[in-house]
Each structure stands twice: as C-alpha cells, then as structure tokens.
Design a protein around this motif. Structure first.
Motif, PDB file in Angstrom:
ATOM      1  N   GLY A 383     -14.973 -45.769  -7.775  1.00 12.53           N
ATOM      2  CA  GLY A 383     -15.565 -47.103  -7.813  1.00 12.53           C
ATOM      3  C   GLY A 383     -17.063 -47.094  -8.048  1.00 12.53           C
ATOM      4  O   GLY A 383     -17.681 -48.157  -8.118  1.00 12.53           O
ATOM      5  N   ALA A 384     -17.655 -45.899  -8.169  1.00  9.37           N
ATOM      6  CA  ALA A 384     -19.100 -45.812  -8.389  1.00  9.37           C
ATOM      7  C   ALA A 384     -19.376 -44.799  -9.495  1.00  9.37           C
ATOM      8  O   ALA A 384     -18.528 -43.978  -9.843  1.00  9.37           O
ATOM      9  N   ARG A 385     -20.570 -44.869 -10.061  1.00 11.31           N
ATOM     10  CA  ARG A 385     -20.981 -43.904 -11.072  1.00 11.31           C
ATOM     11  C   ARG A 385     -22.455 -43.566 -10.865  1.00 11.31           C
ATOM     12  O   ARG A 385     -23.242 -44.382 -10.351  1.00 11.31           O
ATOM     13  N   VAL A 386     -22.818 -42.348 -11.271  1.00  9.82           N
ATOM     14  CA  VAL A 386     -24.193 -41.868 -11.097  1.00  9.82           C
ATOM     15  C   VAL A 386     -25.069 -42.418 -12.213  1.00  9.82           C
ATOM     16  O   VAL A 386     -24.782 -42.248 -13.393  1.00  9.82           O
ATOM     17  N   VAL A 387     -26.163 -43.082 -11.819  1.00  4.50           N
ATOM     18  CA  VAL A 387     -27.132 -43.592 -12.798  1.00  4.50           C
ATOM     19  C   VAL A 387     -28.493 -42.914 -12.632  1.00  4.50           C
ATOM     20  O   VAL A 387     -29.404 -43.166 -13.414  1.00  4.50           O
ATOM     21  N   ARG A 388     -28.608 -42.066 -11.630  1.00  2.00           N
ATOM     22  CA  ARG A 388     -29.842 -41.318 -11.403  1.00  2.00           C
ATOM     23  C   ARG A 388     -29.481 -40.032 -10.669  1.00  2.00           C
ATOM     24  O   ARG A 388     -28.668 -40.054  -9.738  1.00  2.00           O
ATOM     25  N   LYS A 389     -30.048 -38.909 -11.127  1.00  2.00           N
ATOM     26  CA  LYS A 389     -29.713 -37.624 -10.497  1.00  2.00           C
ATOM     27  C   LYS A 389     -30.954 -36.740 -10.395  1.00  2.00           C
ATOM     28  O   LYS A 389     -31.905 -36.890 -11.170  1.00  2.00           O
ATOM     29  N   PRO A 390     -30.952 -35.778  -9.465  1.00  2.00           N
ATOM     30  CA  PRO A 390     -32.049 -34.813  -9.394  1.00  2.00           C
ATOM     31  C   PRO A 390     -32.024 -33.865 -10.597  1.00  2.00           C
ATOM     32  O   PRO A 390     -30.966 -33.570 -11.158  1.00  2.00           O
ATOM     33  N   GLY A 395     -24.255 -32.317 -14.095  1.00  2.00           N
ATOM     34  CA  GLY A 395     -22.972 -33.008 -14.101  1.00  2.00           C
ATOM     35  C   GLY A 395     -21.896 -32.190 -14.791  1.00  2.00           C
ATOM     36  O   GLY A 395     -22.135 -31.544 -15.808  1.00  2.00           O
ATOM     37  N   LEU A 396     -20.685 -32.191 -14.230  1.00  2.00           N
ATOM     38  CA  LEU A 396     -19.542 -31.473 -14.784  1.00  2.00           C
ATOM     39  C   LEU A 396     -18.432 -32.445 -15.124  1.00  2.00           C
ATOM     40  O   LEU A 396     -18.221 -33.446 -14.423  1.00  2.00           O
ATOM     41  N   GLU A 404     -21.404 -34.263 -21.004  1.00  2.00           N
ATOM     42  CA  GLU A 404     -22.308 -34.967 -21.905  1.00  2.00           C
ATOM     43  C   GLU A 404     -21.797 -36.389 -22.103  1.00  2.00           C
ATOM     44  O   GLU A 404     -20.669 -36.571 -22.539  1.00  2.00           O
ATOM     45  N   PRO A 405     -22.591 -37.403 -21.760  1.00  2.00           N
ATOM     46  CA  PRO A 405     -23.931 -37.311 -21.174  1.00  2.00           C
ATOM     47  C   PRO A 405     -23.869 -36.898 -19.710  1.00  2.00           C
ATOM     48  O   PRO A 405     -22.796 -36.900 -19.095  1.00  2.00           O
ATOM     49  N   GLN A 406     -25.033 -36.550 -19.144  1.00  2.00           N
ATOM     50  CA  GLN A 406     -25.068 -36.080 -17.776  1.00  2.00           C
ATOM     51  C   GLN A 406     -24.840 -37.199 -16.766  1.00  2.00           C
ATOM     52  O   GLN A 406     -24.206 -36.983 -15.740  1.00  2.00           O
ATOM     53  N   LEU A 407     -25.361 -38.367 -17.043  1.00  2.00           N
ATOM     54  CA  LEU A 407     -25.140 -39.480 -16.125  1.00  2.00           C
ATOM     55  C   LEU A 407     -23.713 -39.999 -16.285  1.00  2.00           C
ATOM     56  O   LEU A 407     -23.185 -40.058 -17.400  1.00  2.00           O
ATOM     57  N   GLY A 408     -23.106 -40.356 -15.159  1.00  2.00           N
ATOM     58  CA  GLY A 408     -21.748 -40.857 -15.187  1.00  2.00           C
ATOM     59  C   GLY A 408     -20.686 -39.789 -15.062  1.00  2.00           C
ATOM     60  O   GLY A 408     -19.493 -40.084 -15.173  1.00  2.00           O
TER      61      GLY A 408
END
Length: 536
Positions: A383-390, A395-396, A404-408
């Motif tokens: 129910g959530a997705r990454v929009v900002r990461k360190p 991302g895998l 690819e892409p790394q976000l999401g």
C-alpha cells in the motif's frame, strides 16, 4: 621508440628549440609540459653520502596522436655548483645525447593524453652549501605543435629526516583474544644531514587496544581522526604522545629500551595500531594534540637505547625510512547487531518517514576497514511506495537484481559504514507515500553482518534479534499530500547516526574515497582509494 639525435651542435639545439617554440601558430595543437615534483629539494651532500632524486617530465597532449619527431632538450647548466643531472635511461628514454651540460632526446611521435617524456636523475655535489639553488630548463619542439617552456628548481635543504621501523602484521593465522597483551618494539633512524631536535613519537590505537603502561614522558588522551588516509569519516582513537630530549645526529639509530605493551580489551575485534615520528618541537606537539586534552602518565620514563654504528645495525635499519608505520590485528570476539524499525501513521497521499537500521550492542566495536559493519534489508509495506531513499541504500526488484528506477522498488538493501562503536545506532530513513490503506501493513527489516570475508564466520552469533517489523498504519480519508514523521523505537541513551533523509546513514555520506563494490546481505565490500594516513 626513442632514437639518437642527429648532428646538431648543442647550442644550436637550444636555439632551434626556442625558435621552434616561437614559430608555432596560434591554432597549432598545444602540449603542456609539467614536472613531478615541480620543485626538487635535496640534502647538501653528507660526507660520502650524496642525496639524489628523480624528476619526471610529463607531456600532456589533449589532442590526437602527434606523428613525427618530438625533440626534448634539457639544459642542466643552471645546476652548476649545486648538483649534477642526467637522463635516466629507465625513465622513458632508451638513448639520448648529452654533452656540455645539455641533453637532447628525440621521441618518435607523442601519444594522446598525459605521458612520461623523460626521467631526470639529480644528485647533490660535494661542497654545495645549504640554500644553494639551481635550475633545469626543458624545451620541446615538433612541427606544427606548441609547447610551454618548463623550468624545474632544485634547492639544497639541510634537515633531519626521521624514520621508524615497520610494524609487522598481527592477524591470521595468529589471532588474539580479549585479555591478551601485544608487545611492539620500535626502532628510529635519522637519515638526514643535520641533527634532529629530539624525537616525538605518536602512538594511535583504535577502540580495542589499551595502553598498559603510561610513561612519565608521554601524554595520553583521545583524538578523532580517520583510520586511514582518504577517509573523511573519523573514529575515536586512544593516543600517546611521547617526547624524547636527545641529540639525534645524522646516521644514528635508536630503539625503545623496552617494548611497548597493549592490552586487548573486550571491545577488540578488528583493530589498528599506528605510529608517527617527528622532531620534538612545540609545533609538532601542538599538532599531535590537535586541540585535545592530554594527561601526563604517572609510570616510569620510556627511554631509548642507541645502537652501535655497525654494518649489522645499518642493515637492520635499512627499512626504517618512513615517518609512519602501522599494524592491524584480529581478535576472536563477537558483536550483537540488533534490528530496529519504527512506525508511521498517515492518510492516503501522505508521505511518511520509515526509519530502520540496527544498534551494535557489543561487546566488540566494529572496525573492519574495507567492509560494511552491517547490511539492512527493508521490505516496503503493502500500500506504500518509496519516494525518497538514502544514498547508501539500493533498491532491488522481485528477482533480487538492482531495480530501475530506484524509487518505487519493493525491497531495499542498505550498507553501513565500516566503523560502528558499541552502543551506536545506525539508521536509514525512507520517504514512503501511502497509496492506499492496507490493514496491518508492515515491512520486515532484516540485519546481517558485512564481515563474511576471508572465510570468517559472522561475528554476530545472536540471530534472534536480527529482525524487526516496520508498521504502517493508514487512516481513512485523504491526506494533504505533505510529509509527516513519527518517532521510531530508539533504545534509550543511544543516538541516531547519519541523516535520515537523502544523505544515507551511519555517516556514510561523509566517507570520502570509497566506492560500493558489492551489495548483499552476507558481505558488503568497500574499496579504499588510499591506504596510508596523510601527514603534512
């Protein structure tokens, strides 16, 4: 290929070189000549011991390969009364012509990019005094090419040149363990041509080493500094600064009268011992202290023993040439990495912060240079997705490959710094956008060690606390679309390390000169750009 120059007279060669340089047109290709070092310092000749060094002359050609003869003319006449020079046949030139203090070499073309033209070997001469200066003039010419004229300055500089003996590696197959004592002998030499103003010895020991004896002529304290040169991240080391008042004459050798002893503490696992020598001056002592507080030891005085000037001593001291030496060792020990995961609450459209990572509960601190202390795997809640990461997280995709892409991406693997102290908390912050409300949504967090190297078994033997759950609570209704943050379950008394937004964790964003070599849960390798500690 280099070949012997033709029958031009020596003075005519110089004239031709200058004329060739001046006749070039503004739109001709430009090649930059440079020298390494740009300025050379030698000792005035110590009786029977001249000082010598090499100067590398480089040609930087930014354009295409140059075809045809490229002539390099070296005018050594400016060294009269100071030094002698010659082209080193092993430095790039196979054959060159030299007469009357001028050498000429002809190169068959010049490759694109920066390349070695010649190596000049310079040696101080008897009778030349301290402060004397001379020059080497370098002129290059080729049809249709412009070159700058290069001048290398040579100065005779009388000074002491202190060196310390190497420290042998302590590690496999001989491992230490907490409670052991390490003994180190140290030798010192003055390779210069003037007397040193005493000797100042700095000894730095990382977190698992303790000084067992605190000598009365040494000061003790702590310092924050890189473990290795090129690293921006700093760790706290124990430091001893020992001063020896003696007349340290040229070509004399000393050793410590008794071996230095270090206790292997319960914090030890991967540790490093580093020593540095300098003259015992006020400026050197202040630099060693680095503004920190140091306390003089209450034990006996640490003294030096002068070695006899024999061939055996000289052979033994032949490797005592650097101002720095270091040793590393491995202790049989463990460190317990405990996973932590926060929780967040928001409405659909909100972006919340997910904070995950681990804490090192010891007993050992982790300082395995070249390898991350730990890796954290975070599965994004449904129910959530990454929009900002360190920056230190990758991302895998569902197959475990880099996404690819790394976000999401559905899963992220994060690597820590190689250095984590006991009690230190390492955290990674993600921005999660809530797309829909999913009841009991959570994302597992799994922590593994980054030390599966050299066939070593993981140092974290307690696996039951290596997992945690990040809980995401979605509320009915539509959010503002902005960001909200909630606190995580940080253990009392432990501070987060690193930026929880975009800059990574554990100070990783400040690790200069390192590049990520491999990502995985069992072993994460880092490569250091430099090895030695930088000293001015």
């Amino acid at each position: 290929m280099w070949r012997l120059s033709g029958g031009l007279g020596i003075l005519a060669l110089l004239a031709a070189g200058l004329a060739g340089a001046g006749a070039a047109h503004a739109d001709d290709p430009a090649v930059t000549l440079s020298a390494s070092p740009a300025e050379l310092k030698l000792y005035p000749q110590y009786p029977g011991n001249p000082d010598s060094a090499d100067v590398k002359v480089n040609a930087d050609n930014p354009g295409a390969d140059i075809v045809g003869d490229v002539t390099f003319t070296y005018d050594f006449t400016g060294l009269d009364g100071v030094a002698i020079a010659e082209i080193d046949s092993g430095g790039g030139s196979s054959q060159c012509r030299s007469a009357a203090g001028i050498a000429t070499c002809v190169h068959d073309g010049l490759r694109s990019g920066k390349d070695l033209a010649d190596s000049i070997h310079v040696t101080s001469i008897p009778g030349a005094e301290e402060g004397a200066t001379g020059t080497v003039r370098v002129i290059a010419r080729a049809d249709g090419v412009t070159f700058n004229e290069l001048t290398v300055e040579v100065t005779l500089d009388a000074r002491a040149d202190l060196g310390v003996s190497p420290l042998e590696y302590i590690g496999e197959p001989r491992r230490t363990q907490p409670g052991d004592t390490i003994e180190k002998n140290l030798g010192f030499a003055n390779w210069g041509n003037t007397t040193a103003d005493g000797l100042l010895l700095e000894v730095d020991a990382t977190g698992g080493l303790d000084f067992t004896t605190r000598y009365s002529n040494c000061e003790y304290g702590t310092a924050s500094q890189p473990v290795r040169a090129g690293e921006k991240e700093k760790v706290t080391v124990s430091k001893a600064i020992c001063a020896f008042d003696l007349t340290f004459e040229p070509r004399t050798y000393y050793t410590v009268a008794e071996k230095l002893r270090f206790g292997v503490s319960e914090r030890a696992m991967w540790d490093r011992l580093h020593v540095h020598v300098a003259e015992n001056t006020d400026a050197a002592r202040e630099e060693a202290r680095g503004g920190g507080d140091f306390v003089r030891g209450l034990g006996p005085e640490l003294t030096l023993t002068k070695l006899p000037d024999t061939s055996e001593t000289q052979e033994q001291a032949d490797t005592w040439t650097g101002t720095d030496a270091e040793a590393q060792f491995t202790a049989v020990n463990t460190a317990d990495l405990v996973a932590h995961a926060g929780e967040a609450t928001g409405r659909v459209g909100d972006t919340v912060t997910a904070t995950v990572g681990f804490t090192n509960r010891g007993p050992a601190w982790i300082g395995h240079h070249g390898y991350a202390a730990g890796a954290t795997r975070f599965t994004v809640p449904e129910g959530a997705r990454v929009v900002r990461k360190p920056a230190s997280c990758t991302g895998l995709d569902s197959s475990g490959r880099k996404a690819e892409p790394q976000l999401g991406a559905p899963v992220y693997t994060c690597v820590s710094s190689p250095y984590v102290n006991v009690g230190e908390k390492v955290s990674f912050g993600f921005g999660l956008k809530i797309d829909k409300v999913v009841k009991d949504a959570s994302g597992p967090v799994v922590v593994t060690t980054g030390s599966a190297v050299d066939g070593a078994e993981s140092f974290d033997r307690k696996q039951t606390n290596n997992t945690a759950e990040f809980v995401l609570t979605g509320k009915p209704g539509t959010g503002s679309g902005g960001s909200t943050t909630t606190g995580g379950n940080s253990p009392s008394g432990q501070g987060d390390r690193g930026n929880l937004a975009d800059t990574g964790a554990g100070g990783l964003g400040t690790l200069g000169g390192l590049s990520l070599l491999a990502i995985g849960l069992g072993g994460v390798a880092w490569v250091a750009a430099r090895w030695r500690r930088a000293r001015s």
